[in-house]
Design an enzyme around this catalytic site. Structure first.
Site, PDB file in Angstrom:
ATOM      1  N   GLY A 193      51.535  22.233  23.547  1.00 48.31           N
ATOM      2  CA  GLY A 193      52.802  21.940  24.205  1.00 48.31           C
ATOM      3  C   GLY A 193      52.320  21.251  25.453  1.00 48.31           C
ATOM      4  CB  THR A 194      50.768  18.670  25.951  1.00 45.66           C
ATOM      5  OG1 THR A 194      49.951  18.017  26.886  1.00 45.66           O
ATOM      6  CG2 THR A 194      51.252  17.638  24.970  1.00 45.66           C
ATOM      7  CB  THR A 195      53.174  16.409  30.205  1.00 49.87           C
ATOM      8  OG1 THR A 195      53.951  17.588  30.290  1.00 49.87           O
ATOM      9  CG2 THR A 195      53.996  15.227  30.621  1.00 49.87           C
TER      10      THR A 195
END
Lengths: 217, 284
Positions: free
Chosen positions: A16-18
């Site tokens: 889960g990231t940017t």
């Protein structure tokens, strides 16, 4: 209010990231946060590096299932090095992106990962390609991805300018990642940035306490 | 046979939602509220010019999001309840509230129950209803003169924004399971100036700005970065219009025109910014 599913529904470790990539005057910056999570509530790694070097001047960053992403990038790295030996010259960024796209498209049922490929080559200079979940390949001047990216669409739309200088581009990327990490609970940790130009590849790490602060902090 | 050839369009049976973007921001001297104008039922847009900024009182507005029917109903109920604050209103059977006694703000003390009872006995307090029902404003003023100067009476001419927000919150919380609407209440009152309250699912919180609706996810980063305390009225209006434009550009369920309401001590001013007048950002 609609329930908003902003995390990928994968089992096991998922980033889960940017992630983001920005083209500036003379190169590209590719950046990400550093958190790997299992489900929504357990952070399995605080300092994972999601920026993977597939060739001298070409980097990839991954969003989605970490296992899928590592498998794909490993295969792509191998194929790319083979390709560059055959061509007897450094590979084009588009070639790297195409390899990722082939792998994603042909295995679209099993894989759950999206990629941003960015780099520099002699033919077209700095480029950014995004390969999305089903295998679409698209070239863009800047791009954002991952679960935390929904929160910064407005910010990057407003603030991006073509042909920025290096300092402006670093500031833009750091701000965007900091804002996304501030709102998305599955993004966090430190900011990893890689600056790719014709001359060199520079890795910049901005630790949590040096991130820009905004009005409520 | 005919049903297969012409199946009933999905939007006839889908719930009408205001998939939307709403925003309310305080500035130095008031608040600015903004919303888009799209109402969707599943994939179809059923109304492209709906004004989602609903007045609760002269200087208090609320912004609607979530299920259109639920949000409109809550706003209407609270509007009705706040009519008590207008002179010479009708008697309501359902609304019942004691006059709340407050000590002077400088004392920072809450009045105890006994004192309230005592004042009740000596004839200083009445039910808010009976106040409005029986007496008009001249009598009210005379009562205020008789009450000791270190006590004040809450029922003033204009309601506090906090009271309006509390009424909205009470309904949202009580019917939490049945309703799915999120209202942002914002306005101006004499006591605290411009305020914004978010009332998501029965929570009540005062904030310098609030965003809501499906489109608000995309502008979280933008408003975090760009909000500054004590903006001027002009800057605040521009900030709201920019935020709405960016959200409408990315969210499929927000669009149409932008409605902006500015509330300060002089009243509320409504404005509509048409699609072609919205600011433009970087687009490929």
């Amino acid at each position: 209010m609609d329930s908003h599913h902003s995390y990928s529904q994968v089992k096991g470790v998922s980033t889960g990231t940017t992630i983001l990539a920005v083209k500036f005057n003379g190169g590209v910056i590719i950046g990400s946060d550093s958190r790997a999570s299992m489900g929504e509530s357990y952070v399995s790694s605080k300092t994972i590096n999601k920026l993977i070097q597939v060739h001298d001047r070409i980097f990839c960053c991954i969003a989605g299932s970490l296992a899928d992403a590592q498998a794909v990038t490993k295969m792509a790295k191998f194929q790319l090095s083979f390709h560059s030996i055959q061509m007897e010259s450094p590979p084009l960024v588009k070639a790297a992106a195409s390899i990722m796209r082939e792998l994603c498209y042909n295995n679209k049922e099993e894989l759950q990962a999206g990629f941003i490929t960015a780099g520099w080559d002699r033919k077209k200079g700095p480029q950014i390609y995004v390969v999305s979940l089903g295998g679409m390949l698209l070239s863009q001047p800047f791009t954002i991805g991952g679960s935390g990216s929904t929160y910064i669409y407005g910010y990057v739309d407003a603030k991006f300018k073509p042909d920025m200088s290096l300092e402006e581009a670093i500031q833009f990327s750091t701000n965007a990642l900091a804002l996304a990490m501030g709102r998305d609970n599955v993004s966090g940790g430190v900011v990893h940035l890689v600056v790719i130009t014709e001359a060199e590849v520079k890795h910049v790490v901005v630790p949590g306490n040096k991130l820009p602060k905004f009005h409520d902090e | 046979m005919s049903e297969e050839l012409f199946p009933e369009p999905e939007w006839l049976s889908e719930e009408v939602k205001t998939g939307t973007t709403i925003i309310a921001v305080t500035f130095d001297g008031g608040v600015v509220l903004g919303s888009d104008s799209r109402v969707s039922a599943g994939e179809a847009v059923v109304n492209r010019v709906m004004n989602k900024l609903s007045p609760l009182h002269d200087k208090i507005y609320c912004a609607l999001s979530g299920s259109a029917a639920d949000a409109q109903t809550i706003a209407e109920i609270v509007n009705y309840q706040l009519d008590v604050h207008r002179p010479r209103t009708q008697y309501h059977r359902t609304f019942n509230k004691d006059v709340i006694l407050l000590t002077s703000p400088d004392d920072n003390v809450v009045v105890k129950q006994k004192k309230k009872q005592h004042l009740h006995e000596i004839g200083h307090i009445l039910n808010a209803f009976e106040f409005d029902k029986a007496w008009d404003r001249t009598v009210l003023r005379k009562i205020k003169e008789k009450v000791p100067h270190d006590l004040s009476i809450e029922v003033e001419d204009d309601p506090l924004v906090c009271s309006a927000a509390t009424l909205v919150k009470n309904i949202s919380y009580k019917y939490k399971e049945e309703l799915s609407a999120h209202l942002i209440v914002a306005g101006w009152d004499k006591k605290k100036g411009g305020q914004v309250y978010a009332t998501l699912s029965g929570l009540l919180t005062s904030q310098p700005f609030a965003i809501g609706g499906s489109g608000s996810f995309y502008i979280n980063g933008f408003v975090d970065a760009e909000y500054r305390k004590n903006m001027t009225k002009r800057e605040c209006q521009e900030f709201v219009v920019n935020a709405l434009t960016l959200a409408m550009g990315r969210d499929g369920s927000s669009g149409g025109v932008a409605y902006v309401v500015t509330i300060d001590k002089d009243g509320a001013e409504e404005k509509c910014v048409l699609g072609n007048e919205l600011p433009k950002f970087f687009d490929q």
